[in-house]
Design a protein around this motif. Structure first.
Motif, PDB file in Angstrom:
ATOM      1  N   GLU A 311       0.813  -1.206   0.000  1.00  0.00           N
ATOM      2  CA  GLU A 311       0.000   0.000   0.000  1.00  0.00           C
ATOM      3  C   GLU A 311       0.856   1.271   0.000  1.00  0.00           C
ATOM      4  OE1 GLU A 311      -3.245  -0.010   2.758  1.00  0.00           O
ATOM      5  OE2 GLU A 311      -3.482  -2.173   2.657  1.00  0.00           O
ATOM      6  N   PRO A 312       1.687   1.465  -1.020  1.00  0.00           N
ATOM      7  CA  PRO A 312       2.521   2.673  -1.067  1.00  0.00           C
ATOM      8  C   PRO A 312       1.712   3.953  -1.229  1.00  0.00           C
ATOM      9  CG  PRO A 312       2.586   1.527  -3.163  1.00  0.00           C
ATOM     10  CD  PRO A 312       1.851   0.621  -2.216  1.00  0.00           C
ATOM     11  N   GLU A 313       0.453   3.835  -1.661  1.00  0.00           N
ATOM     12  CA  GLU A 313      -0.365   5.026  -1.883  1.00  0.00           C
ATOM     13  C   GLU A 313      -0.874   5.659  -0.600  1.00  0.00           C
ATOM     14  OE1 GLU A 313      -3.246   1.544  -1.844  1.00  0.00           O
ATOM     15  OE2 GLU A 313      -1.240   1.942  -2.626  1.00  0.00           O
ATOM     16  N   PRO A 323       2.574  10.382 -10.680  1.00  0.00           N
ATOM     17  CA  PRO A 323       4.034  10.332 -10.507  1.00  0.00           C
ATOM     18  C   PRO A 323       4.514   9.040  -9.863  1.00  0.00           C
ATOM     19  CG  PRO A 323       3.208  12.492  -9.892  1.00  0.00           C
ATOM     20  CD  PRO A 323       2.007  11.617 -10.118  1.00  0.00           C
ATOM     21  N   LEU A 324       3.745   8.496  -8.905  1.00  0.00           N
ATOM     22  CA  LEU A 324       4.120   7.218  -8.292  1.00  0.00           C
ATOM     23  C   LEU A 324       4.123   6.110  -9.334  1.00  0.00           C
ATOM     24  CD1 LEU A 324       4.686   5.304  -5.919  1.00  0.00           C
ATOM     25  CD2 LEU A 324       2.213   5.208  -5.508  1.00  0.00           C
ATOM     26  N   ALA A 325       3.123   6.098 -10.202  1.00  0.00           N
ATOM     27  CA  ALA A 325       3.062   5.071 -11.252  1.00  0.00           C
ATOM     28  C   ALA A 325       4.288   5.155 -12.157  1.00  0.00           C
ATOM     29  CB  ALA A 325       1.786   5.240 -12.068  1.00  0.00           C
ATOM     30  N   ARG A 326       4.675   6.372 -12.533  1.00  0.00           N
ATOM     31  CA  ARG A 326       5.862   6.526 -13.393  1.00  0.00           C
ATOM     32  C   ARG A 326       7.132   6.110 -12.651  1.00  0.00           C
ATOM     33  NH1 ARG A 326       2.483  10.819 -15.255  1.00  0.00           N
ATOM     34  NH2 ARG A 326       3.196  12.301 -13.681  1.00  0.00           N
ATOM     35  N   LEU A 327       7.179   6.383 -11.352  1.00  0.00           N
ATOM     36  CA  LEU A 327       8.330   5.964 -10.544  1.00  0.00           C
ATOM     37  C   LEU A 327       8.417   4.441 -10.475  1.00  0.00           C
ATOM     38  CD1 LEU A 327      10.658   6.708  -8.585  1.00  0.00           C
ATOM     39  CD2 LEU A 327       8.943   6.807  -6.758  1.00  0.00           C
ATOM     40  N   ILE A 338       6.672  -5.729  -6.946  1.00  0.00           N
ATOM     41  CA  ILE A 338       5.344  -6.246  -6.632  1.00  0.00           C
ATOM     42  C   ILE A 338       4.695  -5.274  -5.655  1.00  0.00           C
ATOM     43  CG2 ILE A 338       4.026  -8.123  -5.591  1.00  0.00           C
ATOM     44  CD1 ILE A 338       6.137 -10.058  -6.565  1.00  0.00           C
ATOM     45  N   VAL A 339       3.493  -4.802  -5.990  1.00  0.00           N
ATOM     46  CA  VAL A 339       2.818  -3.770  -5.209  1.00  0.00           C
ATOM     47  C   VAL A 339       1.455  -4.287  -4.773  1.00  0.00           C
ATOM     48  CG1 VAL A 339       1.985  -1.390  -5.162  1.00  0.00           C
ATOM     49  CG2 VAL A 339       3.977  -1.989  -6.567  1.00  0.00           C
ATOM     50  N   VAL A 340       1.220  -4.331  -3.466  1.00  0.00           N
ATOM     51  CA  VAL A 340      -0.109  -4.617  -2.927  1.00  0.00           C
ATOM     52  C   VAL A 340      -0.811  -3.277  -2.774  1.00  0.00           C
ATOM     53  CG1 VAL A 340      -1.407  -5.551  -0.989  1.00  0.00           C
ATOM     54  CG2 VAL A 340       0.709  -6.666  -1.727  1.00  0.00           C
ATOM     55  N   THR A 341      -1.959  -3.110  -3.419  1.00  0.00           N
ATOM     56  CA  THR A 341      -2.577  -1.782  -3.459  1.00  0.00           C
ATOM     57  C   THR A 341      -4.089  -1.852  -3.454  1.00  0.00           C
ATOM     58  OG1 THR A 341      -2.697   0.286  -4.725  1.00  0.00           O
ATOM     59  CG2 THR A 341      -2.461  -1.741  -5.984  1.00  0.00           C
ATOM     60  N   HIS A 342      -4.686  -0.785  -2.908  1.00  0.00           N
ATOM     61  CA  HIS A 342      -6.131  -0.575  -2.981  1.00  0.00           C
ATOM     62  C   HIS A 342      -6.472   0.538  -3.972  1.00  0.00           C
ATOM     63  CE1 HIS A 342      -7.593  -3.105   0.335  1.00  0.00           C
ATOM     64  NE2 HIS A 342      -6.514  -2.758   1.005  1.00  0.00           N
ATOM     65  N   SER A 343      -5.474   1.160  -4.577  1.00  0.00           N
ATOM     66  CA  SER A 343      -5.690   2.364  -5.367  1.00  0.00           C
ATOM     67  C   SER A 343      -6.201   2.047  -6.770  1.00  0.00           C
ATOM     68  CB  SER A 343      -4.379   3.166  -5.461  1.00  0.00           C
ATOM     69  OG  SER A 343      -4.529   4.265  -6.334  1.00  0.00           O
TER      70      SER A 343
END
Length: 383
Positions: A311-313, A323-327, A338-343
């Motif tokens: 959950e980096p968001e 910007p996070l997506a581009r990073l 690997i990103v666990v996300t709710h966004s």
């Protein structure tokens, strides 16, 4: 890059095999099993650290981590014609973890101690295997462990050599049979796994480690709690891609610059358009500080083979998601991410990019599934 990740018998992951991409988003509703998948990856990494048994103990011991449903679902259970109920087991109780890259694969099988011991909640390592290629096959096996015995395939003749006959049930062959001569593949894979990075506790509250001034030291990889943020940024500028760091900051905060103050105890200074002085770390908003932590983690001058973010968001303003997506895409050029996300916004921003993939998890009768993905073929080592 991990091409197959397999988990069986861990919490809601009764039998799940996925194929991660260079950048993989793990999505799903609350309770769908995202956290269980994240923790299973951490358990795999802790095999290489010799901390697997202790980590399971901190989760309440093996019985509390095992799949709580039936060994198998009958057709009538799945259709709702019959209530879910226990069945006669055809296999022993287990928790299995494994992964495979293009060149090597590894799996571990954990079970309950037999006979019961003084530590009944500690699992025993029943079997392990290391093989060449994406799928376990007898011809590609390099090292195998059954009970207390470990065998390694010799480099000179290809014959099997017994390396251990009494390896303790709580010790892995990954840490106790990594011989530089016959067990060199174990040694190499262990060191690669020790380099995996996990970020799920990047605090940004008032007492967060990242907000404290620190003595600068060479820091090629940000620590798990972000307490060495200033040192990590200084190291990126010294030996890493400082231009990419500056571009990532400008992408999120147009016209802003980040520097590290001089002195014995350094601090971060962020200059923003319209302000007459820089803002220091204690003055930064939670979202701004989290974004700086993510930039430092993902632009490491010594990139890890695998970076896992939970959950980096969190705390980020919606304007920072793109910007996070581009990073993340930039980082996926040199690390598997690997990103666990709710966004939903992060998913939409990355949708269609050839490097990114989404694995959506769902629950059915308490079991975590990835219904939109074909499950790759996988074989577990025999006990």
């Amino acid at each position: 890059m991990i091409e197959r990740l397999a988990v069986s018998g861990y919490r809601s992951l009764r039998d799940l095999v996925i194929a991660p991409a260079p950048l993989t988003l793990i999505t799903g509703a609350n309770g769908s099993g995202k956290s269980s998948l994240y923790r299973s990856l951490r358990l795999l990494a802790e095999v290489a650290q010799g901390q697997l048994i202790g980590s399971i103990a901190r989760e309440g011991g093996l019985p509390s981590t095992l799949w709580a449903g039936p060994e198998k679902f009958s057709r009538e259970m799945l259709s709702g014609e019959m209530p879910v109920q226990g069945t006669v087991r055809s296999e022993p109780t287990y928790l299995r973890l494994g992964f495979a890259t293009e060149d090597y694969g590894y799996a571990v099988d954990l079970g309950l101690p037999q006979p019961p011991t003084a530590f009944p909640y500690d699992p025993e390592i029943k079997a392990e295997a290391l093989w060449m290629g994406p799928k376990l096959a007898r011809s590609g096996a390099i090292a195998e462990r059954r009970g207390p015995m470990v065998r390694l395939r010799t480099e000179e003749t290809g014959e099997w050599r017994t390396a251990h006959t009494d390896l303790a049930s709580f010790d892995s062959m990954m840490t106790h049979a990594a011989d530089p001569r016959d067990g060199i593949e174990l040694l190499m894979l262990r060191e690669r796994m020790r380099g995996w990075r996990f970020y799920d506790s990047l605090r940004t509250d008032r007492e967060a480690p990242a907000r404290r001034p620190q003595i600068l030291t060479f820091t090629p990889q940000l620590s798990a709690d972000g307490g060495d943020l200033a040192s990590a940024i200084r190291t990126i500028r010294a030996i890493g891609d400082g231009a990419a760091f500056d571009e990532s900051i400008d992408d999120a905060f147009p016209g802003s610059k980040v520097a590290i103050s001089a002195g014995d105890h350094a601090d971060i200074e962020m200059r923003q358009p319209g302000l007459l002085r820089p803002l220091t770390t204690p003055e930064l908003s939670d979202g701004t500080l989290r974004y700086l932590l993510l930039v430092a983690a993902l632009l490491s001058p010594r990139p890890a083979e695998l970076i896992v973010l939970n959950e980096p968001e969190s705390s980020l303003h919606p304007a920072l998601i793109a910007p996070l997506a581009r990073l993340l895409l930039l980082a996926s050029r040199h690390s598997q991410v690997i990103v666990v996300t709710h966004s939903a916004a992060l998913r939409e921003t990355l949708s269609g990019d050839p490097r990114a993939d989404e694995i959506r998890l769902e629950k059915r009768l308490g079991e975590t599934l990835a219904p939109e993905k074909e499950q790759p073929d996988w074989h577990w080592p025999a006990r």
